[in-house]
Design a protein around this motif. Structure first.
Motif, PDB file in Angstrom:
ATOM      1  N   ASN A 368      -8.220  46.430  10.840  1.00  0.00           N
ATOM      2  CA  ASN A 368      -7.316  45.420  10.289  1.00  0.00           C
ATOM      3  C   ASN A 368      -6.933  44.445  11.398  1.00  0.00           C
ATOM      4  O   ASN A 368      -6.871  44.821  12.572  1.00  0.00           O
ATOM      5  N   PHE A 369      -6.645  43.207  11.006  1.00  0.00           N
ATOM      6  CA  PHE A 369      -6.354  42.162  11.992  1.00  0.00           C
ATOM      7  C   PHE A 369      -5.334  41.185  11.431  1.00  0.00           C
ATOM      8  O   PHE A 369      -5.312  40.897  10.229  1.00  0.00           O
ATOM      9  N   ALA A 370      -4.468  40.683  12.311  1.00  0.00           N
ATOM     10  CA  ALA A 370      -3.487  39.664  11.926  1.00  0.00           C
ATOM     11  C   ALA A 370      -3.335  38.665  13.056  1.00  0.00           C
ATOM     12  O   ALA A 370      -3.350  39.039  14.240  1.00  0.00           O
ATOM     13  N   ILE A 371      -3.192  37.394  12.699  1.00  0.00           N
ATOM     14  CA  ILE A 371      -2.990  36.348  13.695  1.00  0.00           C
ATOM     15  C   ILE A 371      -2.000  35.333  13.152  1.00  0.00           C
ATOM     16  O   ILE A 371      -2.014  34.996  11.954  1.00  0.00           O
ATOM     17  N   LEU A 372      -1.100  34.860  14.008  1.00  0.00           N
ATOM     18  CA  LEU A 372      -0.065  33.905  13.628  1.00  0.00           C
ATOM     19  C   LEU A 372      -0.290  32.574  14.320  1.00  0.00           C
ATOM     20  O   LEU A 372      -0.501  32.520  15.533  1.00  0.00           O
ATOM     21  N   LEU A 373      -0.243  31.516  13.552  1.00  0.00           N
ATOM     22  CA  LEU A 373      -0.388  30.150  14.063  1.00  0.00           C
ATOM     23  C   LEU A 373       0.917  29.389  13.849  1.00  0.00           C
ATOM     24  O   LEU A 373       1.599  29.574  12.833  1.00  0.00           O
ATOM     25  N   LYS A 374       1.252  28.526  14.813  1.00  0.00           N
ATOM     26  CA  LYS A 374       2.469  27.728  14.693  1.00  0.00           C
ATOM     27  C   LYS A 374       2.170  26.278  15.022  1.00  0.00           C
ATOM     28  O   LYS A 374       1.493  25.965  15.993  1.00  0.00           O
ATOM     29  N   LYS A 375       2.726  25.412  14.214  1.00  0.00           N
ATOM     30  CA  LYS A 375       2.601  23.972  14.443  1.00  0.00           C
ATOM     31  C   LYS A 375       3.662  23.547  15.448  1.00  0.00           C
ATOM     32  O   LYS A 375       4.858  23.776  15.234  1.00  0.00           O
ATOM     33  N   GLU A 376       3.218  22.959  16.550  1.00  0.00           N
ATOM     34  CA  GLU A 376       4.170  22.460  17.546  1.00  0.00           C
ATOM     35  C   GLU A 376       4.577  21.048  17.187  1.00  0.00           C
ATOM     36  O   GLU A 376       3.753  20.205  16.864  1.00  0.00           O
ATOM     37  N   THR A 377       5.862  20.802  17.249  1.00  0.00           N
ATOM     38  CA  THR A 377       6.372  19.465  16.957  1.00  0.00           C
ATOM     39  C   THR A 377       6.837  18.815  18.243  1.00  0.00           C
ATOM     40  O   THR A 377       7.263  19.492  19.190  1.00  0.00           O
ATOM     41  N   GLU A 378       6.713  17.499  18.270  1.00  0.00           N
ATOM     42  CA  GLU A 378       7.109  16.776  19.484  1.00  0.00           C
ATOM     43  C   GLU A 378       8.611  16.829  19.679  1.00  0.00           C
ATOM     44  O   GLU A 378       9.368  16.786  18.720  1.00  0.00           O
TER      45      GLU A 378
END
Length: 378
Positions: A368-378
């Motif tokens: 099983n695998f999990a990955i988290l992505l986040k949008k960086e804001t200026e």
């Protein structure tokens, strides 16, 4: 800790020979599934790339007859990603390949290539020589989490300052070997698959190659950071997932700990969603245990079929796009609740504010695998 970002990407699939073509097709609700017949299993539905279309797109790069179908798919994907980074020396770039079966078609009697071509090490050597990397690629082959796990390897290499950048490619084929395997499990659907839906009858198999740039350099436009990832094995069964979702639960929990965020901060989930009875049920239980039952969720399997070692990477690219465009894509094939635990299925492609996305994957052997992505804001 050094930050790691996702950069440009490329998807090669029956829906198109670029990420843009694929994204546009999914926005329009198109499926790659077509009807085929096998001398072994009879009629089946799958997503296949037409050889003539592949040869036409590959012709400017090299001689078609020198490379297998999968090699051509992967070369096309990687070539486009590297094109944008020609100023970076190859020794600064990690090259990571994800696949489950590689050139499995080389074992067929009618295949023109040597059976040695079926070895994963030979696939890696062929791609290394084509692109001129001085060091051998890293091969990741861990069932259907391979594509996601390869990104995890890239992230760790960059955080440890072993490399500054990485190009990750994942790919697999629709083959008689894979089809007969799933057919023996009675897991092949007789129509376009319906992940998490009451009417689901099994999976479709698909083929694709996807490549992505992973880097320590913050992209100038719409940067997306990898903030957490983890893998866990539930050791439940060689092919059956844990009935309690333990491995998936632990993967997401560990990824959340690394990211230092709460489940309530996740805006969107790209699930594995194979449309088999046991997988979808397992995921629904794991997401409930995590308190994610109300988070918007989808599966891309009805668009592409299950592309095996490419699936997690291909779908991670769509998570990247979702964050950049503030868009969630319809979970194609879903009609009504088919799991014991309710989920917030995405039934319409639409714009909505997104900051953090979770991509999960599960596979044979209990991985099983999990990955988290986040949008960086200026």
């Amino acid at each position: 800790m050094r930050k790691v970002y996702l950069g440009n990407h490329q998807i090669i699939s029956p829906l198109g020979f670029s990420s843009k073509e694929n994204i546009d097709a999914v926005k329009q609700g198109k499926s790659a599934m077509q009807n085929y017949t096998s001398p072994i299993i009879g009629a089946y539905i799958a997503g296949k790339i037409l050889e003539k279309n592949l040869q036409e797109h590959f012709k400017p790069l090299a001689k078609n007859e020198a490379y297998t179908k999968l090699e051509k798919m992967m070369i096309l994907a990687v070539a486009e990603v590297l094109q944008s980074h020609q100023e970076i020396k190859k020794e600064k770039i990690a090259f990571i390949i994800a696949t489950t079966k590689g050139n499995i078609d080389a074992l067929a009697e009618e295949n023109p290539f040597s059976k040695k071509r079926a070895k994963l090490s030979q696939l890696a050597k062929t791609l290394q020589q084509y692109f001129g990397f001085s060091t051998p690629p890293i091969l990741v082959s861990n069932a259907c989490i391979s594509g996601g796990l390869a990104v995890s390897v890239a992230k760790k290499l960059i955080q440890n300052k072993t490399y500054d950048h990485a190009v990750v490619v994942g790919g697999d084929l629709v083959s008689e070997f894979t089809l007969t395997g799933f057919h023996s499990f009675q897991a092949l659907a007789k129509n376009i698959c319906q992940p998490f839906s009451k009417e689901r009858t099994g999976i479709n198999i698909g083929e694709a190659a996807a490549a992505v740039w992973v880097t320590s350099v913050k992209p100038k436009e719409k940067p997306i950071q990898i903030i957490g990832e983890a893998t866990a094995n539930d050791a439940n069964h060689i092919s059956g997932p844990s009935r309690t979702g333990e491995g998936l639960f632990l993967s997401v929990e560990k990824a959340l700990q690394e990211a230092n965020i709460l489940t309530s901060e996740i805006d969107y989930i790209s699930a594995h969603g194979t449309a088999t009875l046991f997988n979808d049920e397992m995921e629904s239980i794991a997401f409930h245990r995590l308190g994610l039952q109300n988070t918007p969720l989808n599966s891309f399997k009805a668009y592409y079929g299950h592309t095996l070692g490419a699936s997690a990477l291909l779908e991670l690219i769509f998570s990247h796009v979702s964050l950049q465009e503030n868009m969630v894509f319809k979970s194609l094939g879903y009609t009504s609740q088919g799991t014991s635990k309710t989920l917030n299925m995405i039934t319409k492609t639409a714009h909505q504010p997104l900051q953090i996305a979770l991509k999960t994957a599960s596979g044979f052997g209990g991985c099983n695998f999990a990955i988290l992505l986040k949008k960086e804001t200026e």
